[in-house]
Design a protein around this motif. Structure first.
Motif, PDB file in Angstrom:
ATOM      1  N   GLU A  55      -5.487  -2.821  -2.811  1.00 37.59           N
ATOM      2  CA  GLU A  55      -4.143  -2.617  -3.362  1.00 37.59           C
ATOM      3  C   GLU A  55      -3.065  -2.948  -2.339  1.00 37.59           C
ATOM      4  O   GLU A  55      -3.165  -2.564  -1.176  1.00 37.59           O
ATOM      5  CB  GLU A  55      -3.946  -1.155  -3.780  1.00 37.59           C
ATOM      6  N   GLU A  59       1.657  -2.036  -5.300  1.00 40.86           N
ATOM      7  CA  GLU A  59       0.792  -1.421  -6.315  1.00 40.86           C
ATOM      8  C   GLU A  59       0.650   0.082  -6.086  1.00 40.86           C
ATOM      9  O   GLU A  59       0.655   0.864  -7.036  1.00 40.86           O
ATOM     10  CB  GLU A  59      -0.577  -2.103  -6.309  1.00 40.86           C
ATOM     11  N   THR A  92      -1.589  -5.301   2.025  1.00 43.53           N
ATOM     12  CA  THR A  92      -2.437  -4.115   1.900  1.00 43.53           C
ATOM     13  C   THR A  92      -2.228  -3.217   3.123  1.00 43.53           C
ATOM     14  O   THR A  92      -1.566  -3.610   4.087  1.00 43.53           O
ATOM     15  CB  THR A  92      -3.924  -4.508   1.824  1.00 43.53           C
TER      16      THR A  92
END
Length: 130
Positions: A55, A59, A92
């Motif tokens: 993710e 997100e 990320t």
């Protein structure tokens, strides 16, 4: 099909019905998940989230909106060598330098709850005109 379970009955029908149609796919299996703590520096409220390594912070921010409806109005930072460094929301956690140490903790028989990476979220004054 036999009326009762038997070990001699073959069940090799080939591709299962649920694998040949993408409409049944509701997500992807993550390689690894971990917990993080988000600290709202305006209210000092802490939120613990379980996130996937794949993710991006955008997100994660979408999911954090369940706890903070104005999550998009915050700058996300991490403490890096005594300096709060802003995070790149398109990357990320790992790409932002927040490594996943879950496997190391398990290898050393340390509870993964002993240390959770903390991200500090700072409110941006959205009402200020530039």
């Amino acid at each position: 099909a036999p009326p009762e379970p038997v070990s001699s009955w073959g069940t090799d029908y080939g591709e299962p019905w649920f694998r040949d149609d993408d409409s049944y796919c509701i997500g992807h299996l993550s390689q690894s998940v971990r917990k993080i703590v988000l600290v709202n520096m305006l209210t000092y409220q802490e939120t613990q989230l379980e996130v996937c390594d794949e993710e991006t912070l955008f997100e994660i921010q979408e999911r954090y909106a369940d706890w903070n409806a104005h999550s998009c109005s915050y700058t996300w930072k991490v403490l890096d060598e005594d300096v709060f460094r802003p995070l790149d929301m398109t990357k990320t956690l790992e790409q932002n330098g927040i490594s996943n140490e879950t496997e190391l903790f398990r290898k050393l028989s340390i509870s993964t709850e002993e240390y959770l990476p903390t991200i500090h979220v700072y409110f941006d004054d959205d009402l200020t005109e530039h």
